[in-house]
Motif scaffolding. Structure first.
Motif, PDB file in Angstrom:
ATOM      1  N   UNK A 153      22.545  15.927 -39.267  1.00  0.00           N
ATOM      2  CA  UNK A 153      21.706  17.029 -39.737  1.00  0.00           C
ATOM      3  C   UNK A 153      20.250  16.829 -39.322  1.00  0.00           C
ATOM      4  N   UNK A 154      19.771  15.593 -39.401  1.00  0.00           N
ATOM      5  CA  UNK A 154      18.385  15.313 -39.022  1.00  0.00           C
ATOM      6  C   UNK A 154      18.189  15.353 -37.511  1.00  0.00           C
ATOM      7  N   UNK A 155      19.240  15.017 -36.783  1.00  0.00           N
ATOM      8  CA  UNK A 155      19.149  14.955 -35.324  1.00  0.00           C
ATOM      9  C   UNK A 155      19.258  16.323 -34.663  1.00  0.00           C
ATOM     10  N   UNK A 156      20.149  17.154 -35.162  1.00  0.00           N
ATOM     11  CA  UNK A 156      20.527  18.353 -34.407  1.00  0.00           C
ATOM     12  C   UNK A 156      20.300  19.672 -35.143  1.00  0.00           C
ATOM     13  N   UNK A 157      20.006  19.630 -36.437  1.00  0.00           N
ATOM     14  CA  UNK A 157      19.835  20.868 -37.192  1.00  0.00           C
ATOM     15  C   UNK A 157      18.372  21.052 -37.574  1.00  0.00           C
ATOM     16  N   UNK A 158      17.740  22.159 -37.161  1.00  0.00           N
ATOM     17  CA  UNK A 158      16.330  22.391 -37.506  1.00  0.00           C
ATOM     18  C   UNK A 158      16.144  22.492 -39.020  1.00  0.00           C
ATOM     19  N   UNK A 159      15.033  21.951 -39.489  1.00  0.00           N
ATOM     20  CA  UNK A 159      14.715  22.040 -40.910  1.00  0.00           C
ATOM     21  C   UNK A 159      14.433  23.487 -41.294  1.00  0.00           C
ATOM     22  N   UNK A 160      14.904  23.897 -42.456  1.00  0.00           N
ATOM     23  CA  UNK A 160      14.770  25.291 -42.870  1.00  0.00           C
ATOM     24  C   UNK A 160      13.311  25.682 -43.126  1.00  0.00           C
ATOM     25  N   UNK A 161      12.487  24.724 -43.552  1.00  0.00           N
ATOM     26  CA  UNK A 161      11.097  25.038 -43.847  1.00  0.00           C
ATOM     27  C   UNK A 161      10.203  24.972 -42.613  1.00  0.00           C
ATOM     28  N   UNK A 162      10.319  23.891 -41.863  1.00  0.00           N
ATOM     29  CA  UNK A 162       9.422  23.681 -40.717  1.00  0.00           C
ATOM     30  C   UNK A 162      10.014  24.137 -39.396  1.00  0.00           C
ATOM     31  N   UNK A 163      11.340  24.247 -39.327  1.00  0.00           N
ATOM     32  CA  UNK A 163      11.986  24.601 -38.068  1.00  0.00           C
ATOM     33  C   UNK A 163      12.073  23.450 -37.084  1.00  0.00           C
ATOM     34  N   UNK A 164      11.697  22.242 -37.505  1.00  0.00           N
ATOM     35  CA  UNK A 164      11.701  21.083 -36.622  1.00  0.00           C
ATOM     36  C   UNK A 164      12.984  20.283 -36.769  1.00  0.00           C
ATOM     37  N   UNK A 165      13.330  19.554 -35.716  1.00  0.00           N
ATOM     38  CA  UNK A 165      14.382  18.546 -35.810  1.00  0.00           C
ATOM     39  C   UNK A 165      13.731  17.307 -36.422  1.00  0.00           C
ATOM     40  N   UNK A 166      14.034  17.051 -37.677  1.00  0.00           N
ATOM     41  CA  UNK A 166      13.241  16.100 -38.456  1.00  0.00           C
ATOM     42  C   UNK A 166      13.228  14.702 -37.858  1.00  0.00           C
ATOM     43  N   UNK A 167      14.370  14.237 -37.368  1.00  0.00           N
ATOM     44  CA  UNK A 167      14.422  12.876 -36.833  1.00  0.00           C
ATOM     45  C   UNK A 167      13.454  12.712 -35.663  1.00  0.00           C
ATOM     46  N   UNK A 168      13.477  13.670 -34.743  1.00  0.00           N
ATOM     47  CA  UNK A 168      12.621  13.561 -33.561  1.00  0.00           C
ATOM     48  C   UNK A 168      11.165  13.837 -33.923  1.00  0.00           C
ATOM     49  N   UNK A 169      10.924  14.716 -34.881  1.00  0.00           N
ATOM     50  CA  UNK A 169       9.554  14.951 -35.335  1.00  0.00           C
ATOM     51  C   UNK A 169       8.982  13.704 -36.006  1.00  0.00           C
ATOM     52  N   UNK A 170       9.799  13.047 -36.825  1.00  0.00           N
ATOM     53  CA  UNK A 170       9.368  11.796 -37.460  1.00  0.00           C
ATOM     54  C   UNK A 170       9.055  10.739 -36.405  1.00  0.00           C
ATOM     55  N   UNK A 171       9.925  10.627 -35.419  1.00  0.00           N
ATOM     56  CA  UNK A 171       9.739   9.625 -34.371  1.00  0.00           C
ATOM     57  C   UNK A 171       8.461   9.882 -33.583  1.00  0.00           C
ATOM     58  N   UNK A 172       8.249  11.122 -33.186  1.00  0.00           N
ATOM     59  CA  UNK A 172       7.055  11.451 -32.397  1.00  0.00           C
ATOM     60  C   UNK A 172       5.789  11.182 -33.195  1.00  0.00           C
ATOM     61  N   UNK A 173       5.779  11.573 -34.473  1.00  0.00           N
ATOM     62  CA  UNK A 173       4.590  11.364 -35.299  1.00  0.00           C
ATOM     63  C   UNK A 173       4.267   9.882 -35.451  1.00  0.00           C
TER      64      UNK A 173
END
Length: 271
Positions: free
Chosen positions: A57-77
């Motif tokens: 879910x974190x890898x491939x499903x966009x977050x409903x609030x932010x629209x981001x892929x949370x795992x990759x957004x966390x990694x980039x940040x």
């Protein structure tokens, strides 16, 4: 042949290095299977299937609030913060370390200050940084810099100060100024040492980054770990920790590779 005289080839070195990791994974699987045999709903040691399902879910499903892929957004940040912190620390260490190492009056004046800053626990300064810089990115990067830059400066200054006096005398005989000594004599010999200092600082840098993200952040690997811990979501925490370890290993490998490519003389004939 005695073990002290053995030379390990590259292939055997990789195999031997992977062996303890494989044993740890096997030990974890055995322990997890044992716990799940007693309690199928156990959350402390999740099975690989449960971790894969939670991470998908974190890898491939966009977050409903932010629209981001949370795992990759966390990694980039997190990598962005880490990269900025390491970059500022490295440049600071090169500049200050060279000046302290080459110029004895400057070393005598500022070495006690650098030492004093280096021995202060950086985590203790975190509230001060949040008050001074707010809860944004500056405080998180500043914690990394304050945590690792003094160590780098002390290490590089000691290395430069220990350079053979003959080199300094010969350069001065040829008319080199203090700045030329720094740039043409000390700097080339300090670069391999600086890369080594960055490698040794990677672990503490990750600690300071995760600490800052856990306290005041809305995105990042450390933020996600501390967010899901309240739900005992070990199926997310363990993959995140493993991912942080993998990122650290890759960064360390790239640093070693760069050092050996650019400064072969510093690694001996075998490299």
């Amino acid at each position: 042949m005695r073990w002290v005289n053995r030379r390990i080839g590259r292939g055997n070195s990789i195999l031997l290095g992977a062996l303890p990791i494989a044993l740890l994974v096997l030990l974890y699987l055995v322990a997890a299977a044992s716990r799940h045999a007693d309690n199928p709903n156990d959350k402390i040691l999740p099975m690989p299937g449960a971790m894969a399902e939670a991470m998908s879910a974190l890898l491939f499903q966009p977050d409903q609030l932010s629209g981001q892929l949370l795992f990759w957004a966390d990694t980039f940040a997190s990598l962005q913060r880490l990269g900025i912190g390491l970059g500022i620390s490295t440049l600071s260490a090169l500049l200050v370390g060279l000046v302290l190492g080459v110029l004895p009056p400057v070393r005598a004046t500022f070495s006690p200050l650098v030492t004093g800053i280096a021995v202060i626990p950086p985590i203790a300064l975190l509230p001060i940084l949040f008050i001074a810089f707010g809860l944004g990115e500056t405080a998180k990067v500043a914690l990394i810099v304050i945590g690792i830059a003094p160590f780098m400066i002390r290490d590089l200054a000691a290395h430069v100060a220990a350079l053979p006096k003959e080199q300094i005398i010969k350069a001065q005989t040829l008319g080199a100024s203090s700045w030329q000594l720094m740039l043409r004599v000390a700097l080339p010999q300090a670069m391999p040492r600086q890369i080594q200092a960055v490698r040794l600082s990677l672990g503490p840098a990750w600690v300071f980054l995760i600490s800052a993200e856990a306290i005041a952040s809305d995105i990042g690997l450390g933020y996600r770990i501390f967010l899901v811990r309240r739900y005992l979501s070990m199926d997310i925490i363990l993959p995140y920790v493993a991912w942080i370890a993998l990122l650290a290993v890759v960064i360390d490998f790239l640093l070693v590779w760069s050092s050996r490519r650019m400064f072969r003389w510093a690694h001996g004939a075998s490299h």
